[in-house]
Design an enzyme around this catalytic site. Structure first.
Site, PDB file in Angstrom:
ATOM      1  N   CYS A  64       5.507  -4.414  -5.232  1.00 28.71           N
ATOM      2  CA  CYS A  64       5.195  -2.977  -5.100  1.00 28.71           C
ATOM      3  C   CYS A  64       6.444  -2.101  -5.192  1.00 28.71           C
ATOM      4  O   CYS A  64       6.325  -0.902  -5.452  1.00 28.71           O
ATOM      5  CB  CYS A  64       4.549  -2.687  -3.752  1.00 28.71           C
TER       6      CYS A  64
HETATM    7  O1  KQY Z   1       0.581  -2.654  -3.728  1.00 29.98           O
HETATM    8  C1  KQY Z   1       1.428  -1.894  -4.111  1.00 29.98           C
HETATM    9  N1  KQY Z   1       1.751  -1.895  -5.374  1.00 29.98           N
HETATM   10  C2  KQY Z   1       2.021  -0.784  -3.287  1.00 29.98           C
HETATM   11  C3  KQY Z   1       1.778  -0.752  -1.854  1.00 29.98           C
HETATM   12  C4  KQY Z   1       1.987   0.651  -1.364  1.00 29.98           C
HETATM   13  C5  KQY Z   1       1.820   0.808   0.081  1.00 29.98           C
HETATM   14  C6  KQY Z   1       2.063   2.206   0.520  1.00 29.98           C
HETATM   15  N2  KQY Z   1       2.326   2.328   1.891  1.00 29.98           N
END
Ligand code: KQY
Length: 364
Positions: free
Chosen positions: A356
């Site tokens: 992420c």
């Molecule tokens: O799963 C993702 N690509 C991002 C997670 C974002 C979490 C925001 N608090």
């Protein structure tokens, strides 16, 4: 300079390469908001820096940091890592950054998806989010890559591609009313194919239990190579994750990819279950309008949320009872890469993990 184009990548002969194809670099952003990251984000910054250093051993890394954090990021990161000033709301560049597409002849452009903080005013995680919605455009300007502004909401963590025509995603996220309520399943598929250069959609159901992104696929499953999918798994039938993962496995085993191949499904153990600790929760500055993080809340922990760099796989160390087993499975799936574990709990406390917080720039 980045021109905004009014066509689509597929119409122009561009496609999103798989993450395991060669990269020219990687982008990350620098965490700072104290209502999401404990202790003024200092532990998270050290965790992000360790991820950046592990990736920088194998491909150039650029970090987007705010003006307020620029000097601190510069001081904490080795000189080989480029730090540029970009105004951000939070540090999830997989979702706020561009998805790069290439034409196989030296051309590289970027898709700038609309971003609404994972749900806008219906379950989104913070408001406002307009600065995050501009991150992809700024990255493309710095990269000198032309831009497609997609006419719908999407986060990069909500999709995985195999680079050979297949896109993997979840119904929980893409068909959620808080993303594109006016689009049907068929319209979502068509929009994704037009912007990714794909032709076959493989739908999973729900993402990881209690995932605040509404079930991003990048926390649940990913391609190790075309035809092979790594899937988060739980044998504990009392854990809601077990039924979610079983459903995903059944769907994958019933599906074929764009080339007509059946999928081999490789199972990754689930860490934990893990929860936010009392001291950890106490370090977050609670603010109305930002997702609350309370002691005892289940964390959406997953070993599938890793980054495939040029000669390394960088994955999150989350639970010493399972870290080595996860590393061994990743070594089996990526035999030509070094598998490197980096402590991931501080990133997980913010709601995501290594995939992420990274965004690859594929080789043009
Ligand atoms: O799963 C993702 N690509 C991002 C997670 C974002 C979490 C925001 N608090």
């Amino acid at each position: 300079m980045s021109a905004t184009l009014d066509s689509t990548p597929a119409a122009d002969g561009y496609r999103m390469p798989a993450e395991f194809e060669p990269h020219d670099g990687c982008w990350m952003a620098w965490p700072e908001r104290p209502d999401n990251w404990r202790l003024g984000a200092e532990p998270a910054q050290l965790a992000y820096a360790a991820v950046a250093e592990a990736i920088a051993e194998t491909e150039p890394v650029t970090i987007a940091a705010s003006d307020a954090q620029f000097e601190r990021a510069r001081a904490l990161l080795p000189p080989a890592i480029r730090v540029v000033e970009v105004t951000i709301d939070d540090a999830w560049i997989r979702d706020t950054g561009p998805t790069f597409v290439v034409d196989g002849g030296g051309g590289r452009r970027g898709v700038d998806w609309r971003f609404n903080a994972w749900g806008g005013h219906e379950g989104g995680l913070y408001s406002p989010w307009d600065r995050d919605d501009r991150v992809a455009h700024k990255v493309l300007e710095i990269e000198g890559a032309d831009r497609y502004r997609a006419p719908f909401v999407l986060e990069g963590g909500a999709i995985h591609v195999d680079g050979e025509g297949t896109v993997l995603s979840t119904e929980e996220c893409l068909l959620n009313h808080n993303r594109n309520p006016k689009l049907s399943r068929e319209q979502v598929e068509a929009g994704l194919h037009a912007h990714l250069g794909t032709e076959k959609f493989v739908w999973l159901g729900r993402g990881v239990y209690e995932d605040e992104t509404d079930g991003h696929v990048d926390n649940l499953a990913c391609f190790a190579r075309p035809g092979v999918v790594l899937l988060t798994w739980s044998e504990d039938e009392s854990d809601p994750q077990a039924a979610i993962s079983r459903d995903a496995r059944e769907r994958l085993e019933a599906a074929t990819d764009a080339r007509g191949r059946p999928f081999e499904v490789v199972l990754l153990p689930s860490p934990g279950p893990l929860q936010i600790g009392v001291e950890e929760a106490a370090g977050i500055d609670a603010v109305a309008g930002t997702k609350a993080r309370r002691a005892g809340d289940r964390l959406a922990a997953s070993y599938a949320n890793f980054y495939v760099a040029n000669s390394r796989v960088v994955f999150s160390l989350l639970d010493e009872r399972h870290d080595e087993e996860a590393a061994e499975i990743l070594r089996g799936c990526f035999p030509e890469r070094e598998v490197v574990g980096v402590p991931g709990r501080e990133i997980l406390l913010g709601g995501g993990n290594i995939h992420c917080i990274t965004q690859q720039v594929p080789h043009a």
